[in-house]
Design an enzyme around this catalytic site. Structure first.
Site, PDB file in Angstrom:
ATOM      1  N   GLU A 178       0.820  -1.219   0.031  1.00  0.00           N
ATOM      2  CA  GLU A 178      -0.207  -0.027  -0.008  1.00  0.00           C
ATOM      3  C   GLU A 178       0.996   1.093   0.160  1.00  0.00           C
ATOM      4  OE1 GLU A 178       0.815   1.635   3.168  1.00  0.00           O
ATOM      5  OE2 GLU A 178       1.842  -0.386   3.698  1.00  0.00           O
ATOM      6  N   GLU A 321       4.379  -0.517   1.790  1.00  0.00           N
ATOM      7  CA  GLU A 321       4.626  -0.977   0.570  1.00  0.00           C
ATOM      8  C   GLU A 321       4.610  -2.593   0.251  1.00  0.00           C
ATOM      9  OE1 GLU A 321       8.387   0.440  -0.950  1.00  0.00           O
ATOM     10  OE2 GLU A 321       7.978   2.385  -0.579  1.00  0.00           O
TER      11      GLU A 321
END
Length: 357
Positions: A178, A321
């Site tokens: 994300e 991430e």
């Protein structure tokens, strides 16, 4: 029309793990040239993967990493150390291969994709960015619902879509990453709701806030909790009122992966918040989740304890991430190779503990 009606796929059953292969894998571990349990979590995860994948010798060669990106209206309240423009800039960094998760995806030989669900600054067209823009970020959830029902439905469906798209070459393992300035605030609010705890117990520094700004962040999130008054058994309402487009997409992807029988490796605090929402919606999905690492975000350990799970790594990371999960893939690969390639006591001519010779 309700969000659940619009997302009829959410009602589909979750795949069932193969208990015959789980038992066979466990029995195999018992006859390898080591004391049973001597490899700790590496044994446990190999056995679990055998059940998930329905094969005696599991593998994680084919890995899919999808990063979902979106902005959050709450960021305008100063809950992050970075400006919102960073979200769109990082999307381009992912696409051009310069981000940490991009490097790790190359290291793993993983299929890697970036999905833009809506950023404040426009993301330029790029061959490596999948555009699924819903809006230029969510609303400020401390003053209004983060998204409306249609937006929530669309965000969940993006996660569904990415799993369906992956089935052309079904992955052995799925990782969701994300990116979204302000998304630790959203995750904190979601977890505070699911656990019915005050915001102050769950709010951390995120991108690097000092103590004073962490307190301001906690107050703003508590304002949101008091405004929306969402109960612990209302995960979809929590996601609509307090979530982000990328967190909803991750939730949808986690549920669809479990429905399709794809093992999921969960990343850090934000990813675990999405996993908790998915579990609250469909409890059976938890059988398809493996937890990659414990983030340095203070509340992550609390979440892992609540879920009664043990992460594979604890390295003091808090990048997001999907990076912590990606680092754990090599451990999973090692676990699978140990399971498949170690000799048994009989093959090696080694006496086991029950031998009387």
């Amino acid at each position: 029309m309700s969000t659940q009606t619009m997302n009829t796929w959410l009602h589909e059953p979750v795949a069932v793990c193969d208990m015959d292969h789980q038992r066979a894998a466990y029995q195999h571990q018992a006859v390898l040239t080591k004391p049973l349990g001597a490899l700790g979590e590496l044994e446990t995860v190999a056995v679990r993967l055998a059940a998930m994948q329905g094969r005696f010798k599991p593998q994680v060669d084919n890995v899919q990493i999808t990063v979902f990106a979106a902005d959050h209206g709450i960021a305008a309240a100063g809950v992050s150390a970075y400006p919102q423009e960073v979200t769109a800039q990082m999307v381009m960094n992912f696409a051009s291969g310069g981000a940490a998760i991009s490097v790790l995806a190359r290291h793993l030989g993983a299929r890697f994709e970036v999905v833009d669900l809506g950023t404040l600054a426009t993301v330029p067209e790029h061959d490596n960015v999948i555009s699924r823009v819903i809006a230029k970020g969510t609303e400020d959830f401390s003053t209004a619902a983060a998204m409306n029902a249609d937006q929530l439905s669309r965000a969940l469906k993006v996660g569904f879509e990415r799993i369906e798209q992956s089935l052309s070459a079904p992955p052995d393992l799925f990782i969701a990453g994300e990116m979204g300035i302000g998304n630790t605030s959203s995750a904190s609010a979601l977890v505070a709701t699911l656990l019915q705890r005050p915001a102050r117990e769950l709010v951390g520094p995120g991108t690097g806030l000092d103590a004073a700004r962490v307190e301001q962040k906690a107050q703003r999130i508590q304002q949101a909790l008091d405004l929306h008054q969402v109960a612990a058994d209302q995960p979809l309402k929590a996601l609509q009122c307090l979530g982000g487009f990328e967190i909803a997409a991750m939730t949808g992807a986690y549920i669809r992966a479990a429905q399709r029988g794809i093992p999921v490796l969960i990343d850090g605090f934000i990813s675990t918040a999405a996993a908790m929402i998915a579990i609250a919606m469909k409890p059976e999905v938890k059988n398809w989740f493996i937890y990659g690492h414990c983030s340095d975000e203070p509340a992550h350990q609390l979440l892992l304890d609540h879920l009664q799970v043990t992460p594979l790594l604890k390295l003091g990371m808090r990048l997001g991430e999907g990076s912590g999960a990606a680092l754990a893939v090599d451990l999973l690969r090692a676990a699978c190779r140990l399971h498949a390639e170690m000799a048994t006591f009989a093959e090696a001519g080694v006496a086991d503990k029950d031998s009387t010779g």
